[in-house]
Design an enzyme around this catalytic site. Structure first.
Site: not given
Ligand code: 2M8
Length: 454
Positions: A420, A185
């Site tokens: 994470e 992202d």
């Molecule tokens: C992160 O993305 C979300 C939005 O989709 C966020 O930051 O709120 C990213 O690392 C994404 O790749 C991942 O799927 C998600 C949930 O782990 O978090």
């Protein structure tokens, strides 16, 4: 002291591999929710995410195949009428996350389901190869066939949606319409796209920075771009043709397309197993070839030594190496010569660093001035990317390099725990004991289980 012994000298998060496996399973069980799905982590991301669920299912399959099947069913219960699979399924209310369903307003689309709220964007299409992993892990393969038939068809419909709506030039490459569709992202790649248009300033009731260190998360300005794109989608009720025509963000992403290609290959093999119509199998093989050829023709950069992102709106290759540049190995995209070149890039100073000072694989070129070892997708190591790269390297017979990626991944989680993401610097393990982002992270736990299953 050598780099390797430095890692071992620091206190470990787990006393043994058995303890690590126990913690991984426990993390997945604690993060599971009624309704059969698993959240990525309990506070920062309290819903079901598409590619997280794929990786989670792979980990669950190492000890509870039924749960792995429920994970995929819960995801597909929110599939849209046009085959689209959303990136977040808001199975229940939770105001701890922004932007929620009231911001996304996916219900504006004529195709969105009425029974559950979702976003109107997607994520890397991993489910095809996840289904094959579940099949491989099943001891009673015949019992899995009805499940496979159902989810083969749902995943096939998703791929139809992608090729029909996200490939306007019929090149075999699909575009993403939002950085959140990439999964990576906050990659510096997106900075280059933000430079091509202006997003208006707005108020943002961010919740992520209540749960994670704001310095490690995207900036307020970054989020203004994220939200502006959603406003564009809503203004055309998520109509794909209108988005293709109007939106300033259309990018052909090497990771997204590699996941699609790998899933096409897996679905073609599953199609044979379940006796799917020959036309389906032929179509999957045709898609795989088309995507493979287009990636080699359009996304490969001989001067950079990796696959790059292509900005379709502005017709230019974004000359920025990231860990997504290596994902095509997973799908058998590169020729042997290109694969060798990728290996050289990864083991060289741009990723492994001078005197091998980094754990593989940083998510961004460590020599680029925008590299940041602790900021979300701008440099840290992510276990899901390492798992893809490990399997890609194995596929090409680069067994020593694959072992380095595996060892680095396991050394990181043994040292820090199931975070994470991780600082790639080996030197940091002498002083730091915590990883970054959220602790007890589901895909980290899940894929460590897969790494350790043999
Ligand atoms: C992160 O993305 C979300 C939005 O989709 C966020 O930051 O709120 C990213 O690392 C994404 O790749 C991942 O799927 C998600 C949930 O782990 O978090």
């Amino acid at each position: 002291m050598s780099d390797q012994t430095a890692t071992q000298a620091a206190p470990l998060a787990f006393a043994s591999t058995e303890e690590l496996v126990y913690a991984c399973r426990q993390t997945l069980l604690d993060n599971s929710r009624s309704g059969g799905f698993t959240v990525p982590t309990s506070r920062l991301y309290p819903f079901q995410w598409l590619w997280d669920s794929g990786f989670i299912a792979i980990g669950l399959a190492t000890f509870d195949l039924e749960r792995a099947m429920r994970e995929i069913e819960a995801l597909h219960s929110a599939q849209w009428k046009n085959g689209f699979v959303p990136h977040i399924v808001f199975h229940m209310l939770n105001d701890g996350y922004y932007p929620g369903p009231d911001v996304h307003r996916a219900d504006l689309s004529q195709y969105a389901p009425a029974h559950v709220a979702t976003t109107g964007m997607t994520q890397p299409p991993v489910i095809g190869f996840v289904l094959e992993k579940l099949y491989e892990s099943a001891s009673d393969k015949a019992a899995l066939l009805p499940f496979l038939k159902t989810h083969f068809e749902k995943t096939f419909q998703f791929h139809c949606y992608l090729y029909q709506n996200r490939d306007p030039k019929n090149e075999g490459l699909v575009y993403i319409q939002h950085n959140w569709e990439s999964g990576t992202d906050n990659s510096p790649v997106w900075d280059e796209v933000w430079r091509t248009f202006e997003a208006p300033n707005c108020e943002l009731p961010r919740r992520d920075i209540l749960h994670a260190n704001a310095d490690h998360r995207p900036t307020h300005r970054d989020y203004e771009y994220y939200i502006y794109l959603i406003e564009i989608f809503k203004s055309v009720c998520y109509d794909d043709a209108a988005i293709a025509e109007k939106s300033p963000f259309l990018v052909q992403d090497p990771l997204f397309n590699a996941m699609l290609a790998a899933s096409n290959e897996s679905l073609a093999r599953i199609g044979e197993i379940i006796g799917a119509p020959k036309t389906r199998i032929r179509q999957l093989k045709k898609w795989h070839r088309a995507t493979k050829n287009a990636m080699n023709r359009k996304l490969w950069s001989p001067s950079t030594g990796g696959y790059l992102h292509y900005d379709l709106r502005n017709e230019r290759l974004i000359d920025t190496l990231t860990s997504s540049s290596f994902a095509p190995l997973f799908a058998g995209i590169p020729t042997a010569a290109k694969a060798k070149r990728l290996l050289k890039t990864m083991l060289g100073t741009k990723f492994r660093g001078k005197r091998q000072s980094n754990f593989l694989c940083p998510s961004f070129n460590v020599q680029d001035e925008r590299f940041n070892p602790v900021k979300y997708w701008r440099g840290p190591v992510w276990v899901n990317m390492n798992w893809l790269i490990f399997n890609g390297l194995q596929r090409y017979g680069f067994l020593d390099a694959a072992q380095i990626v595996k060892k680095d991944t396991l050394d990181l989680v043994m040292h820090y725990g199931l975070w994470e993401y991780f600082n790639p610097s080996r030197a940091q393990t002498k002083t730091e004991t915590d990883g970054y982002g959220a602790p007890r992270f589901s895909w980290t736990a899940a894929l460590v289980l897969d790494f350790l299953k043999d």
